[in-house]
Design a protein around this motif. Structure first.
Motif, PDB file in Angstrom:
ATOM      1  N   SER A   3       0.787  -0.790   0.505  1.00  0.00           N
ATOM      2  CA  SER A   3      -0.143  -0.413   0.010  1.00  0.00           C
ATOM      3  C   SER A   3       0.470   1.556   0.189  1.00  0.00           C
ATOM      4  CB  SER A   3      -0.851  -0.135   0.997  1.00  0.00           C
ATOM      5  OG  SER A   3      -1.800  -0.901   1.644  1.00  0.00           O
TER       6      SER A   3
ATOM      7  N   GLU B 132      -0.133   4.019  -6.519  1.00  0.00           N
ATOM      8  CA  GLU B 132      -0.618   3.547  -7.907  1.00  0.00           C
ATOM      9  C   GLU B 132      -0.993   2.202  -7.821  1.00  0.00           C
ATOM     10  OE1 GLU B 132       0.718   5.685 -10.612  1.00  0.00           O
ATOM     11  OE2 GLU B 132       1.633   7.235  -9.506  1.00  0.00           O
ATOM     12  N   LEU B 133      -1.580   1.732  -6.703  1.00  0.00           N
ATOM     13  CA  LEU B 133      -2.176   0.057  -6.872  1.00  0.00           C
ATOM     14  C   LEU B 133      -3.223   0.281  -8.334  1.00  0.00           C
ATOM     15  CD1 LEU B 133      -2.810  -1.161  -3.038  1.00  0.00           C
ATOM     16  CD2 LEU B 133      -0.834  -1.429  -4.878  1.00  0.00           C
ATOM     17  N   TYR B 134      -2.766  -0.389  -9.268  1.00  0.00           N
ATOM     18  CA  TYR B 134      -4.263  -1.524  -9.974  1.00  0.00           C
ATOM     19  C   TYR B 134      -5.204  -1.782  -9.217  1.00  0.00           C
ATOM     20  CZ  TYR B 134      -6.366  -3.072 -13.387  1.00  0.00           C
ATOM     21  OH  TYR B 134      -7.103  -4.051 -14.956  1.00  0.00           O
ATOM     22  N   ALA B 135      -4.925  -2.644  -8.723  1.00  0.00           N
ATOM     23  CA  ALA B 135      -5.886  -3.692  -8.267  1.00  0.00           C
ATOM     24  C   ALA B 135      -5.670  -3.107  -6.109  1.00  0.00           C
ATOM     25  CB  ALA B 135      -6.576  -4.546  -8.286  1.00  0.00           C
ATOM     26  N   SER B 136      -6.487  -3.477  -5.466  1.00  0.00           N
ATOM     27  CA  SER B 136      -6.075  -4.015  -4.167  1.00  0.00           C
ATOM     28  C   SER B 136      -6.616  -5.357  -4.079  1.00  0.00           C
ATOM     29  CB  SER B 136      -7.003  -2.947  -2.734  1.00  0.00           C
ATOM     30  OG  SER B 136      -7.286  -3.041  -0.925  1.00  0.00           O
TER      31      SER B 136
END
Length: 77
Positions: A20, A24-28
């Motif tokens: 985290s 800039e995470l694409y999906a969590s």
């Protein structure tokens, strides 16, 4: 049955915090892959006692295995 893998839950929490922080995470989401009987479902059950969690179990149609918690087997048949 008592859960004896608190260090495993702590390691999962730290992994999620670390990812985290990268931004800039694409999906969590987090994939957990291991042989059957190693405690994946139990780990997530314990993790969900402190954190919001939606567990998803993907498997081939007709594959066999044991579901945890065991009382959920009645809903799956």
């Amino acid at each position: 049955m008592d859960f004896i893998g608190e260090r495993t839950v702590n390691a999962l929490e730290e992994h999620i915090r670390s990812v985290s922080r990268q931004g800039e995470l694409y999906a969590s989401y987090c994939s957990i892959v291991q042989s059957s009987g190693m405690g994946k479902s139990r780990l997530l059950d314990e993790f969900s006692k402190k954190h919001f969690l939606i567990p998803i179990n993907l498997h081939d149609e007709g594959s066999q295995g044991v579901l945890y918690p065991f009382h959920l087997q009645a809903f799956m048949s």
